[in-house]
Design an enzyme around this catalytic site. Structure first.
Site: not given
Ligand code: ITT
Length: 193
Positions: A12, A68-69, A148, A171
């Protein structure tokens, strides 16, 4: 400008640092000497994002933001969602999480899903949040080596490749995280931060 990103996730950190460069120099939790795991005890992405940014603000007194994903799968009523990191159980890795998800979906025809990121920013003691969503489908078998987490099984709408096949440049143009970070950048710019 230096800005703290409240994460221990190096993947991240890499994505977000690329998105904020060259305007901001992003540092992670390890860089400020914070090695503790911040407990994520809330049951929403918003709640857990806030816990992480608030932790850094309370313990270090620094402006910071967190991410937060979750991967929200339609046929599973939004699961794994906020539990994406520990879907296959505590201490399991991304391969275990993907294997579990593929098992759960084996008899489902609707394979649609979305990644959702919530960024929580604390600036001058006040909290603000920004979200980003990308829609796509969960494919049947992992493909690709970049990225990832769930990237090898997530194929964004409009593409024949998974995030793990598309690679970080693509991405970072279209992802949930990129959309949320663009909102963050706009906000920081508007507030001269
Ligand atoms: P921090 O809390 O330290 O930021 P984390 O890895 O625990 O890092 P989350 O709580 O947001 O992060 O967990 C989300 C999980 O979802 C994460 O462990 C990944 O497996 C997955 N994930 C997050 N972003 C992703 C992305 O862009 N592509 C694929 N999977 C992702």
């Amino acid at each position: 400008h230096k800005i703290v990103f409240a994460t221990h996730n190096e993947n991240k950190l890499k994505e977000v640092a690329a998105l904020l460069s060259p305007l901001y120099h992003v540092v992670g939790l390890n860089d400020i000497g914070c090695h503790e795991d911040i407990p994520e005890t809330e049951n929403t992405l918003e709640g857990n994002a806030y816990l992480k940014s608030k932790y850094v603000y309370d313990h270090y007194g620094l402006d910071c933001f967190s991410d937060d994903t979750g991967l929200e799968v339609t046929a599973l009523h939004g699961e794994p969602g906020v539990f994406s990191a520990r879907y296959a159980g505590e201490g399991r890795n991304s391969d275990d999480n993907m294997a579990k998800l593929l098992r759960e979906l084996h008899d489902k025809t609707d394979r649609s899903a979305q990644f959702r990121t919530v960024i929580s920013l604390i600036l001058k003691g006040e909290e603000h949040h920004f979200d980003g969503i990308v829609r796509g489908n969960i494919i049947e078998e992992k493909r690709g080596r970049a990225g990832f987490g769930y990237d090898p099984i997530f194929q964004p709408i409009g593409y024949a490749e998974t995030f793990a096949e598309l690679g970080s440049d693509v991405k970072n143009e279209i992802s949930h995280r990129a959309i949320a970070v663009k909102k963050l950048i706009r906000f920081l710019h508007d507030h001269k931060a």
